[in-house]
Design a protein around this motif. Structure first.
Motif, PDB file in Angstrom:
ATOM      1  N   ALA A  48       0.823  -1.211   0.000  1.00  0.00           N
ATOM      2  CA  ALA A  48       0.000   0.000   0.000  1.00  0.00           C
ATOM      3  C   ALA A  48       0.856   1.260   0.000  1.00  0.00           C
ATOM      4  CB  ALA A  48      -0.938   0.001   1.206  1.00  0.00           C
ATOM      5  N   GLY A  49       1.948   1.246   0.772  1.00  0.00           N
ATOM      6  CA  GLY A  49       2.803   2.426   0.853  1.00  0.00           C
ATOM      7  C   GLY A  49       3.437   2.777  -0.480  1.00  0.00           C
ATOM      8  N   GLU A  50       3.911   1.761  -1.210  1.00  0.00           N
ATOM      9  CA  GLU A  50       4.547   2.031  -2.503  1.00  0.00           C
ATOM     10  C   GLU A  50       3.515   2.426  -3.558  1.00  0.00           C
ATOM     11  OE1 GLU A  50       7.878   2.370  -3.091  1.00  0.00           O
ATOM     12  OE2 GLU A  50       7.716   2.325  -0.904  1.00  0.00           O
ATOM     13  N   SER A  97      16.067  -1.817  -8.338  1.00  0.00           N
ATOM     14  CA  SER A  97      17.121  -1.188  -7.541  1.00  0.00           C
ATOM     15  C   SER A  97      18.231  -0.570  -8.384  1.00  0.00           C
ATOM     16  CB  SER A  97      17.722  -2.211  -6.574  1.00  0.00           C
ATOM     17  OG  SER A  97      18.295  -3.298  -7.280  1.00  0.00           O
ATOM     18  N   LEU A  98      18.323  -0.900  -9.659  1.00  0.00           N
ATOM     19  CA  LEU A  98      19.349  -0.315 -10.531  1.00  0.00           C
ATOM     20  C   LEU A  98      18.930   1.043 -11.080  1.00  0.00           C
ATOM     21  CD1 LEU A  98      20.492  -3.502 -12.478  1.00  0.00           C
ATOM     22  CD2 LEU A  98      21.713  -2.309 -10.653  1.00  0.00           C
ATOM     23  N   THR A  99      17.729   1.480 -10.756  1.00  0.00           N
ATOM     24  CA  THR A  99      17.259   2.796 -11.190  1.00  0.00           C
ATOM     25  C   THR A  99      18.225   3.883 -10.725  1.00  0.00           C
ATOM     26  OG1 THR A  99      14.937   2.107 -11.103  1.00  0.00           O
ATOM     27  CG2 THR A  99      15.380   4.479 -10.965  1.00  0.00           C
ATOM     28  N   GLY A 100      18.599   4.769 -11.641  1.00  0.00           N
ATOM     29  CA  GLY A 100      19.457   5.897 -11.293  1.00  0.00           C
ATOM     30  C   GLY A 100      20.915   5.550 -11.097  1.00  0.00           C
ATOM     31  N   THR A 101      21.319   4.326 -11.406  1.00  0.00           N
ATOM     32  CA  THR A 101      22.702   3.904 -11.229  1.00  0.00           C
ATOM     33  C   THR A 101      23.377   3.695 -12.575  1.00  0.00           C
ATOM     34  OG1 THR A 101      22.268   1.522 -11.201  1.00  0.00           O
ATOM     35  CG2 THR A 101      22.010   2.717  -9.116  1.00  0.00           C
ATOM     36  N   ILE A 146      10.091   8.039 -19.578  1.00  0.00           N
ATOM     37  CA  ILE A 146       9.707   7.468 -18.292  1.00  0.00           C
ATOM     38  C   ILE A 146      10.482   8.156 -17.176  1.00  0.00           C
ATOM     39  CG2 ILE A 146       9.580   5.384 -16.884  1.00  0.00           C
ATOM     40  CD1 ILE A 146       7.823   5.170 -19.317  1.00  0.00           C
ATOM     41  N   LEU A 147       9.773   8.666 -16.164  1.00  0.00           N
ATOM     42  CA  LEU A 147      10.430   9.060 -14.923  1.00  0.00           C
ATOM     43  C   LEU A 147      10.411   7.823 -14.041  1.00  0.00           C
ATOM     44  CD1 LEU A 147      11.744  10.969 -12.917  1.00  0.00           C
ATOM     45  CD2 LEU A 147       9.455  11.755 -12.247  1.00  0.00           C
ATOM     46  N   LEU A 148      11.550   7.158 -13.974  1.00  0.00           N
ATOM     47  CA  LEU A 148      11.686   5.905 -13.242  1.00  0.00           C
ATOM     48  C   LEU A 148      12.178   6.214 -11.831  1.00  0.00           C
ATOM     49  CD1 LEU A 148      11.337   2.895 -14.100  1.00  0.00           C
ATOM     50  CD2 LEU A 148      13.808   2.842 -14.486  1.00  0.00           C
ATOM     51  N   THR A 149      11.497   5.694 -10.815  1.00  0.00           N
ATOM     52  CA  THR A 149      11.833   6.022  -9.431  1.00  0.00           C
ATOM     53  C   THR A 149      12.026   4.756  -8.601  1.00  0.00           C
ATOM     54  OG1 THR A 149       9.557   6.061  -8.568  1.00  0.00           O
ATOM     55  CG2 THR A 149      10.353   8.066  -9.666  1.00  0.00           C
ATOM     56  N   HIS A 150      12.850   4.891  -7.568  1.00  0.00           N
ATOM     57  CA  HIS A 150      13.081   3.762  -6.666  1.00  0.00           C
ATOM     58  C   HIS A 150      13.504   4.297  -5.303  1.00  0.00           C
ATOM     59  CE1 HIS A 150      14.287  -0.232  -5.293  1.00  0.00           C
ATOM     60  NE2 HIS A 150      15.393   0.321  -4.817  1.00  0.00           N
ATOM     61  N   ALA A 151      12.940   3.738  -4.245  1.00  0.00           N
ATOM     62  CA  ALA A 151      13.353   4.055  -2.868  1.00  0.00           C
ATOM     63  C   ALA A 151      14.096   2.838  -2.328  1.00  0.00           C
ATOM     64  CB  ALA A 151      12.144   4.379  -1.998  1.00  0.00           C
ATOM     65  N   ARG A 156      16.938   6.162   0.549  1.00  0.00           N
ATOM     66  CA  ARG A 156      17.452   7.028  -0.513  1.00  0.00           C
ATOM     67  C   ARG A 156      16.548   6.931  -1.734  1.00  0.00           C
ATOM     68  NH1 ARG A 156      22.423   4.992   1.585  1.00  0.00           N
ATOM     69  NH2 ARG A 156      22.264   3.253   0.097  1.00  0.00           N
ATOM     70  N   LEU A 157      16.309   8.073  -2.359  1.00  0.00           N
ATOM     71  CA  LEU A 157      15.402   8.139  -3.503  1.00  0.00           C
ATOM     72  C   LEU A 157      16.218   8.237  -4.783  1.00  0.00           C
ATOM     73  CD1 LEU A 157      12.858  10.707  -2.011  1.00  0.00           C
ATOM     74  CD2 LEU A 157      12.884   8.211  -1.769  1.00  0.00           C
ATOM     75  N   GLN A 158      16.121   7.223  -5.622  1.00  0.00           N
ATOM     76  CA  GLN A 158      16.854   7.159  -6.874  1.00  0.00           C
ATOM     77  C   GLN A 158      15.881   7.392  -8.023  1.00  0.00           C
ATOM     78  OE1 GLN A 158      19.142   3.480  -4.711  1.00  0.00           O
ATOM     79  NE2 GLN A 158      18.624   3.215  -6.871  1.00  0.00           N
ATOM     80  N   ALA A 159      16.368   8.051  -9.065  1.00  0.00           N
ATOM     81  CA  ALA A 159      15.477   8.342 -10.185  1.00  0.00           C
ATOM     82  C   ALA A 159      16.276   8.583 -11.455  1.00  0.00           C
ATOM     83  CB  ALA A 159      14.604   9.553  -9.878  1.00  0.00           C
TER      84      ALA A 159
END
Length: 208
Positions: A48-50, A97-101, A146-151, A156-159
């Motif tokens: 629910a949180g995500e 988890s590889l988002t923003g890396t 696409i604005l791809l996001t990952h916490a 830490r917030l990666q995008a």
């Protein structure tokens, strides 16, 4: 695949401006979603949180861009923001988890529907979406970003802002261009005991 890092490469900033966005806008969107997700606990339904985080990302992006002339549409129930030029659109979604890396290639976290599959195919072919799939507001569309996001587990917030080119099953796994965005590290204050209300939040990123 071209990869640009907004933390160090001026070309990344040029692309962000060309898309009609700014780092401040993306930062605002990510923090808005994180503040909402932080109100959920282990007693809420799984995921629910995500889900709430993503919904708030979509809402905040819409609130910030629509006054600038962007149009919010929902083809096949996929929230989409169309640039005032009508030539490109942006979809917000969560990634792995590889988002923003720079050391790996991310995928979208959840399966994507028909509207996204057709958009990805359009990007790869440099062509329009199939007419029977197109909302009238997408008639001149050339690209869907696409604005791809990952916490991550540490908060830490990666995008990244990326242009998809390939579906792997029901997920996007190939990209024509990736623009890596600076990681944001929210600093959360522990929730007080008793009935003193919800936790408050501070962020280590300076707002302009």
């Amino acid at each position: 695949m071209e990869m640009l890092d907004a933390s160090s490469d001026p070309r990344a900033h040029e692309w962000i401006v060309r898309l009609g966005l700014s780092l401040d806008t993306v930062r605002d969107v990510l923090l808005f979603g994180d503040a909402e997700a932080a109100t959920y606990t282990t007693y809420d339904a799984n995921g629910a949180g995500e889900m709430a985080r993503w919904s708030r990302h979509v809402r905040r992006m819409s609130e910030l861009l629509v006054p600038q002339g962007w149009k919010r549409i929902d083809p096949l129930n996929q929230p989409t923001l169309v640039h005032p030029s009508g030539e490109h659109s942006i979809v917000v979604t969560s990634g792995t988890s590889l988002t923003g890396t720079a050391y790996g290639v991310p995928k979208t976290k959840n399966p994507k529907g028909r509207s996204i599959r057709e958009a990805v195919r359009g990007n790869a072919e440099l062509a329009l979406m199939r007419p029977d799939e197109v909302d009238p507001d997408l008639s001149g569309l050339r690209e869907t970003w696409i604005l791809l996001t990952h916490a991550d587990p540490n908060g830490r917030l990666q995008a990244e802002l990326s242009l998809p080119s390939e579906m792997e099953g029901e997920q996007i796994g190939g990209w024509l261009r990736r623009i890596l965005l600076p990681t944001i590290s929210p600093s959360r204050i522990p929730e007080p005991k008793g009935d003193d209300g919800p936790a408050s939040y501070e962020f280590s990123v300076a707002r302009k």
